[in-house]
Enzyme design. Structure first.
Site, PDB file in Angstrom:
ATOM      1  N   ASP A   1    -107.519   4.261  30.912  1.00  0.00           N
ATOM      2  CA  ASP A   1    -108.554   4.163  32.053  1.00  0.00           C
ATOM      3  C   ASP A   1    -107.320   5.372  33.236  1.00  0.00           C
ATOM      4  O   ASP A   1    -106.125   4.698  33.550  1.00  0.00           O
ATOM      5  CB  ASP A   1    -108.593   2.906  33.344  1.00  0.00           C
ATOM      6  CG  ASP A   1    -108.732   3.284  34.549  1.00  0.00           C
ATOM      7  OD1 ASP A   1    -108.984   4.435  35.084  1.00  0.00           O
ATOM      8  OD2 ASP A   1    -109.126   2.242  35.316  1.00  0.00           O
TER       9      ASP A   1
ATOM     10  N   TYR B   1    -107.075  -3.288  37.004  1.00  0.00           N
ATOM     11  CA  TYR B   1    -108.228  -3.483  38.552  1.00  0.00           C
ATOM     12  C   TYR B   1    -109.019  -4.798  38.044  1.00  0.00           C
ATOM     13  O   TYR B   1    -108.982  -5.294  37.880  1.00  0.00           O
ATOM     14  CB  TYR B   1    -108.827  -1.872  37.976  1.00  0.00           C
ATOM     15  CG  TYR B   1    -109.655  -2.307  39.548  1.00  0.00           C
ATOM     16  CD1 TYR B   1    -110.091  -2.710  40.714  1.00  0.00           C
ATOM     17  CD2 TYR B   1    -111.370  -2.270  39.316  1.00  0.00           C
ATOM     18  CE1 TYR B   1    -110.007  -2.592  41.840  1.00  0.00           C
ATOM     19  CE2 TYR B   1    -112.020  -1.913  40.005  1.00  0.00           C
ATOM     20  CZ  TYR B   1    -111.980  -2.332  41.112  1.00  0.00           C
ATOM     21  OH  TYR B   1    -112.657  -2.465  42.557  1.00  0.00           O
TER      22      TYR B   1
ATOM     23  N   ARG C   1    -132.076   9.853  33.775  1.00  0.00           N
ATOM     24  CA  ARG C   1    -130.955   8.917  33.138  1.00  0.00           C
ATOM     25  C   ARG C   1    -130.819   9.179  31.637  1.00  0.00           C
ATOM     26  O   ARG C   1    -130.005   8.260  31.537  1.00  0.00           O
ATOM     27  CB  ARG C   1    -132.275   6.829  33.270  1.00  0.00           C
ATOM     28  CG  ARG C   1    -131.199   6.115  32.279  1.00  0.00           C
ATOM     29  CD  ARG C   1    -131.800   4.383  32.809  1.00  0.00           C
ATOM     30  NE  ARG C   1    -133.066   4.757  33.030  1.00  0.00           N
ATOM     31  CZ  ARG C   1    -133.528   4.970  31.637  1.00  0.00           C
ATOM     32  NH1 ARG C   1    -132.963   4.574  30.084  1.00  0.00           N
ATOM     33  NH2 ARG C   1    -135.032   4.498  32.207  1.00  0.00           N
TER      34      ARG C   1
ATOM     35  N   LYS D   1    -112.137   8.647  42.658  1.00  0.00           N
ATOM     36  CA  LYS D   1    -110.992   8.311  43.536  1.00  0.00           C
ATOM     37  C   LYS D   1    -110.058  10.089  43.157  1.00  0.00           C
ATOM     38  O   LYS D   1    -111.098  10.890  44.038  1.00  0.00           O
ATOM     39  CB  LYS D   1    -109.587   7.251  42.891  1.00  0.00           C
ATOM     40  CG  LYS D   1    -110.250   6.211  42.490  1.00  0.00           C
ATOM     41  CD  LYS D   1    -110.753   5.685  43.937  1.00  0.00           C
ATOM     42  CE  LYS D   1    -111.269   4.034  43.436  1.00  0.00           C
ATOM     43  NZ  LYS D   1    -111.464   3.542  43.002  1.00  0.00           N
TER      44      LYS D   1
HETATM   45  C1  LIG Z   1    -107.882   1.683  38.563  1.00  0.00           C
HETATM   46  C2  LIG Z   1    -108.765   1.260  38.542  1.00  0.00           C
HETATM   47  N1  LIG Z   1    -110.083   1.662  37.364  1.00  0.00           N
HETATM   48  C3  LIG Z   1    -111.768   1.577  37.345  1.00  0.00           C
HETATM   49  C4  LIG Z   1    -111.693   1.037  38.911  1.00  0.00           C
HETATM   50  C5  LIG Z   1    -113.637   0.959  39.313  1.00  0.00           C
HETATM   51  O1  LIG Z   1    -114.001   1.736  40.142  1.00  0.00           O
HETATM   52  P1  LIG Z   1    -114.973   1.909  41.126  1.00  0.00           P
HETATM   53  O2  LIG Z   1    -115.182   1.637  41.735  1.00  0.00           O
HETATM   54  O3  LIG Z   1    -115.132   3.683  41.123  1.00  0.00           O
HETATM   55  O4  LIG Z   1    -116.517   0.883  39.877  1.00  0.00           O
HETATM   56  C6  LIG Z   1    -111.259   1.434  40.174  1.00  0.00           C
HETATM   57  C7  LIG Z   1    -111.801   0.946  41.396  1.00  0.00           C
HETATM   58  O5  LIG Z   1    -110.558   0.875  42.560  1.00  0.00           O
HETATM   59  C8  LIG Z   1    -109.258   1.360  39.646  1.00  0.00           C
HETATM   60  O6  LIG Z   1    -108.692   1.358  41.038  1.00  0.00           O
END
Ligand SMILES: Cc1ncc(COP(=O)(O)O)c(C=O)c1O
Length: 394
Positions: free
Chosen positions: A184, A112, A59, A209
């Protein structure tokens, strides 16, 4: 071991790894161990005190994870990186690190759904206010940045409306005020956009992704300067504990090697899909940053290498029309992830962004007939033919 910095397409394969320390293993090994043995009690004490470098417990750090973190720091042009068990673990570690009770966050007009949910939670529990901004002019930013603004949080392209935020514009204002800018970068990946090189401070990924790229791992990443990353690793990562497993880190290390060639294909396929849908009589609107008529096309040209692999579109009709349409698809899967080899489609209003109240959703441009498509790596002709046959049926 290579010494000089190389081109991006080389660094995705080599950065952060030297086989010398790993018995010559060509591929980074998976250190599937929760703890690391100390030679003696004194060494254990020194490791905990931080006076001797070395691993203690996974961790707090793990050799396979460290290779991934070092590679990502190079690719995003940051000083250091941290890997997390999900994109949301990364988003929450960053936001909790940067804010305290009574602070204010300035956020892009659209994020998101779960990031939106987290911002609501921070407001409710810790009175951390969040304002959603178009961030489209210095005047808007001047007006909306508050004395207690702790950070500026941006998605660009914004999920799922594909609006863009001009990073140069925001950075200029944020630097004057000494406010960190968090981006992001999930929708672009470092192959298409590198926010730190544009002056932003922190980059986040849902590595689930494009970074992983194969739809088989949920994970997150944070990249920034050494000071910030050390602070997060010793607080919100260590004590909240959303760390990645060594095996998932290894999957990312494997997936990322092909990022440039995958991204080129995702982008090519998205462009073909856009060309097909743009003039289709059953499509009301299409949102794709590579569209010369897209309001943010000039921003795309300025800050992205290519427009990306995502296309959103509103089908003429209602929520039901949109749902009937996706039910008719045969090759394209209905699923909420993106950046996978398979082309995926989803209905944001009832899926990824369903947690956002309707009025707020509308302000973000998420209408009930909007669909978000992640172009996969298949032959583009097959994807387009599938869209065509399904559109005929609604
Ligand atoms: C732009 C964006 N940021 C963050 C996330 C969150 O990621 P995770 O699903 O890996 O927790 C997503 C998930 O779809 C996303 O599309």
């Amino acid at each position: 071991m290579k010494q000089k910095k190389m081109r991006f397409d080389t660094e995705v394969i080599h950065a952060g790894y030297d086989s010398e320390g790993h018995l010559g293993s060509l591929v980074p090994p998976i250190y599937q161990s929760s703890a690391f043995i100390f030679d003696n009690a004194e060494q254990g004490e020194r490791r905990f005190a931080g006076s001797e470098a070395g691993y203690i417990y996974s961790r707090l750090g793990n050799p396979t994870v460290k290779i991934l973190e070092d590679r990502m720091a190079v690719l995003e042009e940051g000083e250091a990186a941290l890997a997390f068990s999900s994109g949301m673990a990364a988003v929450s570690a960053v936001l909790v690190s940067l804010t305290k009770t009574g602070d204010h966050i300035l956020c892009s007009q659209g994020v998101y759904g779960c990031t939106f949910g987290l911002l609501q939670l921070l407001k409710k529990k810790y009175n951390i206010d969040c304002h959603f901004s178009s961030m489209d002019s210095p005047e808007t930013l001047e007006q909306e940045i508050q004395p207690n603004t702790a950070c500026i949080y941006i998605e660009t392209p914004i999920n799922p409306t594909m609006k863009l935020v001009d990073l140069e514009l925001v950075v200029k204002m944020a630097k004057q005020k000494g406010i960190p800018v968090v981006v992001d970068n999930t929708f672009s990946s470092p192959y298409l956009q590198r926010p730190i090189a544009k002056g932003c401070d922190i980059v986040i990924h849902s590595a689930t992704k494009y970074i992983g790229g194969h739809g088989d791992v949920v994970s997150g990443l944070v990249i920034g300067n050494e000071k910030f990353i050390t602070q997060v690793s010793k607080t919100t990562q260590k004590d909240i504990g959303g760390v990645i497993s060594p095996f998932d880190a290894w999957l990312l290390l494997r997936g990322i090697k092909t990022l440039p060639i995958r991204m080129d294909r995702h982008c090519e396929n998205a462009s073909r899909i856009f060309q097909f849908l743009k003039t289709h009589p059953k499509i009301e609107n299409i949102y794709y940053p590579g569209d010369p008529e897209h309001g943010d096309y000039a921003i795309m040209k300025k800050q992205m290498k290519q427009p990306g692999g995502m296309v959103s579109f509103a089908i003429k009709g209602t929520k039901e029309t949109a749902q009937q349409f996706i039910d008719q698809l045969q090759l394209i899967h209905i699923a909420v992830s993106l950046g996978d080899p398979e082309t995926l489609i989803q209905h944001p209003a009832s899926m990824t962004h369903a947690v956002i109240p309707v009025e707020e959703r509308k302000k973000m441009g998420i209408e009930d007939n909007l669909l978000r498509l992640s172009a996969g790596l298949e032959a583009w002709e097959d994807i387009v033919e599938d869209l065509e046959q399904a559109l005929k049926k609604v």
